[in-house]
Design an enzyme around this catalytic site. Structure first.
Site, PDB file in Angstrom:
ATOM      1  N   GLU A 428       1.314  -1.093   0.020  1.00  0.00           N
ATOM      2  CA  GLU A 428      -0.076  -0.118  -0.608  1.00  0.00           C
ATOM      3  C   GLU A 428       1.204   1.009   0.038  1.00  0.00           C
ATOM      4  OE1 GLU A 428      -2.598   0.626   3.304  1.00  0.00           O
ATOM      5  OE2 GLU A 428      -3.127   2.218   2.765  1.00  0.00           O
ATOM      6  N   ASP A 501      -1.007  -0.633   5.946  1.00  0.00           N
ATOM      7  CA  ASP A 501      -1.564  -0.449   7.033  1.00  0.00           C
ATOM      8  C   ASP A 501      -2.390  -0.633   7.612  1.00  0.00           C
ATOM      9  OD1 ASP A 501       0.608   1.496   5.978  1.00  0.00           O
ATOM     10  OD2 ASP A 501      -0.568   2.774   5.662  1.00  0.00           O
ATOM     11  N   ASP A 503      -4.841   0.271   9.986  1.00  0.00           N
ATOM     12  CA  ASP A 503      -5.824   0.783  10.094  1.00  0.00           C
ATOM     13  C   ASP A 503      -7.166   0.127   8.680  1.00  0.00           C
ATOM     14  OD1 ASP A 503      -4.813   2.103   7.113  1.00  0.00           O
ATOM     15  OD2 ASP A 503      -4.055   4.052   7.995  1.00  0.00           O
ATOM     16  N   ASP A 505      -8.063   1.937   6.164  1.00  0.00           N
ATOM     17  CA  ASP A 505      -7.958   1.963   4.613  1.00  0.00           C
ATOM     18  C   ASP A 505      -7.054   0.588   4.528  1.00  0.00           C
ATOM     19  OD1 ASP A 505      -9.212   4.637   3.527  1.00  0.00           O
ATOM     20  OD2 ASP A 505      -7.248   5.269   3.953  1.00  0.00           O
TER      21      ASP A 505
END
Ligand code: TTJ
Length: 643
Positions: A428, A501, A503, A505
């Site tokens: 990412e 990541d 998180d 997203d």
């Protein structure tokens, strides 16, 4: 050590329950969520066995507010009488490791099919506490164990009753399992599967942890209901066809239905237990489909005399098939590491015979449907030939220019030619992509940075997918085809690793990629070649010591250990780590943690993909949690990682 001979009827491995606690993986496979649920299956299988023998047709599985689980059957009740050892039979069942067998009223152990689990004693050994209630039609009995199977008190008589049955309640030990949250969905699916297979069996699954939920399953024609469930979102080409028969002493029940999709879904069971790795019965069934379709096609002019016949894959495109065998004890044989493959040689010809007979009859009696199905097979054969030709040409170099043009730029490829050792990291963001390129082992690790959001392939056309830069690059980098022509074994990389990541997203990108692979390269998941990298959430340092931590619990533990004088870094994204840190924590095969994505139940999971793409993030998250089984690449490796 003195030699002893054991009576076959009572094979007892003389080991204490502490052996189970020392090496839980040896008994239940792993201590991740899969292992956790294994405990439930173990207990439920015992209750099912009793129903299978004709005693009681109702089983309750209840998830309690304190995170324990109860399994209740209405069978005869486990034996409570004195065992030869002087202990009650009940105590023996829960404290002595048995060689897979089941307790019989005669006091011996009956082999329950080889595939059946490890026994209630293993569940007890891995629980903080475990309580058993037995109703024998006269008295209610109870017994309690704590802290890995230590008996608390004696067998207690709780008074008179006229009901019969057994109830087992246990709380998995949080010292053994990283996460003791049971999945209501996973347990429901398994319960439904049992109800599909045993006519009339009523399975009631209740969740009392937060808002109460309950699923009740009971079927008169379960195999047909199973097929309907598998194909619920597909366009079926005919009614589900159920069949039954007996050959070579083996009873075979099944149901099949074709859809206009290309996916093949075969579910096989033997004596109520899922044979995930197939085996002789699946070979027999496949053999029958190939043979009968070829016969029919030649007889009816779909294949000319000189033309090459269909191969099995052509015939099985769009086929959903479930078979359930009842194999007598003396013929039962299982293979493979997890014993999930039927070995019984007789099962091949028996299944072939019954399936052939019924399929032949169906095709003859339903000429119109039969013709449509054969035309579909002809198309599949043509597509396969075309795809093979294209791949051969690509290998010979004809297609090379094209793929190099597509690949230029973003992909940092790996130098080795050994596909089996090569890994493709999908990363990412450009900045993490940059660190990954710097930090990687460039011999075996290729990096593809993903910019922005990945295309949602749930709604996209094939054309849109192949025009999408990122997905197109993935398709060409793997070089193993796409959709029906995808063959995982042709891949240029044997591990595809999604690195995002930690998180929301990142989770979204994971979901979109999983959907893409699930829909268009499912074989990659089936062959256990898709992984998710687990980057650390924290770094904690005190003096010269430093640790990377992968969960809040680990962080809490370390804080307690250090007491004071430590500094904590919270990683919000991969980009916050430098190339070296990224290598050490997330990419170095010696120290990283990878999660292998596997399909517990491909067909039912597929149903959820459609649901989850309704753009509700909570739904997506729970879909991933419930349907994609995350197994650590090496479950024990991680323990040594931080210490
Ligand atoms: C054994 O022979 C006497 C009659 O009962 C037979 C038996 O073992 N029955 C039985 C076992 N019913 N239910 C169980 C059982 C149920 C649960 C939920 C858990 C376990 C370990 C066993």
């Amino acid at each position: 050590m003195a030699k002893k001979t054991y009576d076959e009827s009572s094979i007892v491995i003389l080991e204490g329950l502490d052996a189970v606690r020392k090496r839980p993986g040896m008994y239940i496979g792993s201590t991740d969520t899969r292992g956790l649920h294994h405990l439930v299956w173990e207990i439920v299988d015992n209750a099912i066995d009793e129903a299978l023998n004709g005693y009681g047709n109702e089983i309750h599985i209840t998830l309690n507010a304190d995170h324990s689980v109860s399994v209740e059957d209405h069978g005869r009740g486990m034996p409570v009488g004195k065992h030869a050892s002087g202990k009650s039979a009940l105590e023996v069942i829960f404290t002595v490791l048995h060689a897979g067998g089941k307790f019989t009223s005669q006091g011996g152990y009956q082999s329950a099919g080889g595939l059946h689990g490890v026994g209630a004693s293993v569940v007890n050994a891995l629980s903080s506490w475990c309580e058993v209630q037995v109703y024998d039609g006269k008295n209610k009995w109870s017994m309690r164990f704590e802290d890995g199977g230590k008996k608390i008190g004696k067998l207690v008589n709780l008074g008179k009753t006229n009901r019969t049955g057994s109830t087992v309640t246990f709380l998995p030990d949080a010292k053994i399992f990283k996460n003791i949250q049971f999945s209501f969905t996973k347990i429901s699916e398994r319960a439904q599967e049992d109800a599909f297979l045993l006519k009339g069996l009523k399975m009631i699954v209740t969740d009392n942890r937060k808002e109460k939920r309950e699923n009740v399953y009971q079927y008169e024609n379960g195999l047909q209901a199973f097929i309907e469930e598998i194909n619920v979102d597909q366009n079926a080409m005919h009614e589900p066809i159920s069949f039954n028969g007996e050959s070579l002493g083996i009873k075979i029940a099944g149901c099949f239905q074709y859809t206009d999709d290309y996916q093949e879904n075969i579910f096989s069971f033997t004596n109520m237990v899922r044979t995930r790795d197939g085996g002789s019965h699946e070979v027999g069934a496949k053999q029958a489909f190939t043979k009968v379709f070829n016969e029919f096609a030649r007889k009816n002019g779909f294949l000319k005399e000189k033309e090459k016949g269909f191969d099995g894959n052509d015939v099985r495109e769009g086929l959903s098939l479930v078979i359930n065998l009842t194999v007598p004890e003396e013929l039962l044989q299982f293979e493979g590491q997890t014993k999930e493959k039927l070995g019984t040689p007789e099962a091949k010809n028996a299944t072939d015979a019954i399936v052939s007979e019924n399929l032949r009859y169906f095709l003859e009696e339903n000429k119109e449907v039969a013709n449509t199905l054969v035309r579909k097979v002809v198309k599949a054969q043509a597509a396969r030939n075309a795809a093979r030709k294209a791949r051969d040409e690509a290998r010979k170099g004809k297609g090379k220019q094209k793929s190099e043009r597509v690949l230029s730029g973003k992909l940092a490829s790996a130098q080795s030619k050994d596909a089996r050792r090569k890994e493709l990291y999908l990363v990412e963001g450009d900045s993490a992509g940059g660190s990954a390129k710097q930090g990687r082992d460039s011999k075996y690790q290729a990096i593809l940075p993903l910019r922005g959001k990945v295309l949602n392939t749930e709604k996209a056309s094939k054309d849109a997918i192949t025009k999408n830069e990122e997905l197109n690059t993935i398709i060409h980098a793997l070089g193993a085809g796409f959709e029906e022509s995808f063959h995982a074994e042709d891949s240029n990389y044997y591990k595809v690793i999604i690195m995002t990541d930690a998180d929301d997203d990142g989770a979204h990108i994971q979901n979109l990629l999983l959907t893409f692979f699930f829909r268009h390269m499912r074989d990659l998941i089936a062959k256990h070649m898709l992984y998710i990298a687990l980057p650390p959430l924290y770094r904690i340092a005190k003096g010269k010591q430093e640790y990377y931590l992968y969960s809040d619990e680990e962080l809490e533990d370390k804080k307690q250990e250090f007491k004071n004088g430590y500094t904590i870094t919270r990683y919000k994204g991969l980009g916050e780590m430098n190339a070296n840190q990224l290598w050490e924590t997330t990419m170095n095969p010696e120290t990283r943690t990878l999660i292998c994505v596997t399909l517990e139940n491909a067909a039912i999971a597929e149903k959820r993909v459609s649901e989850l793409m309704g753009d509700k993030p909570e739904l997506r998250r729970s879909w991933i949690e419930d349907n994609v089984v995350f197994t650590l690449e090496d479950d024990y490796g991680k323990d040594g990682l931080n210490g």
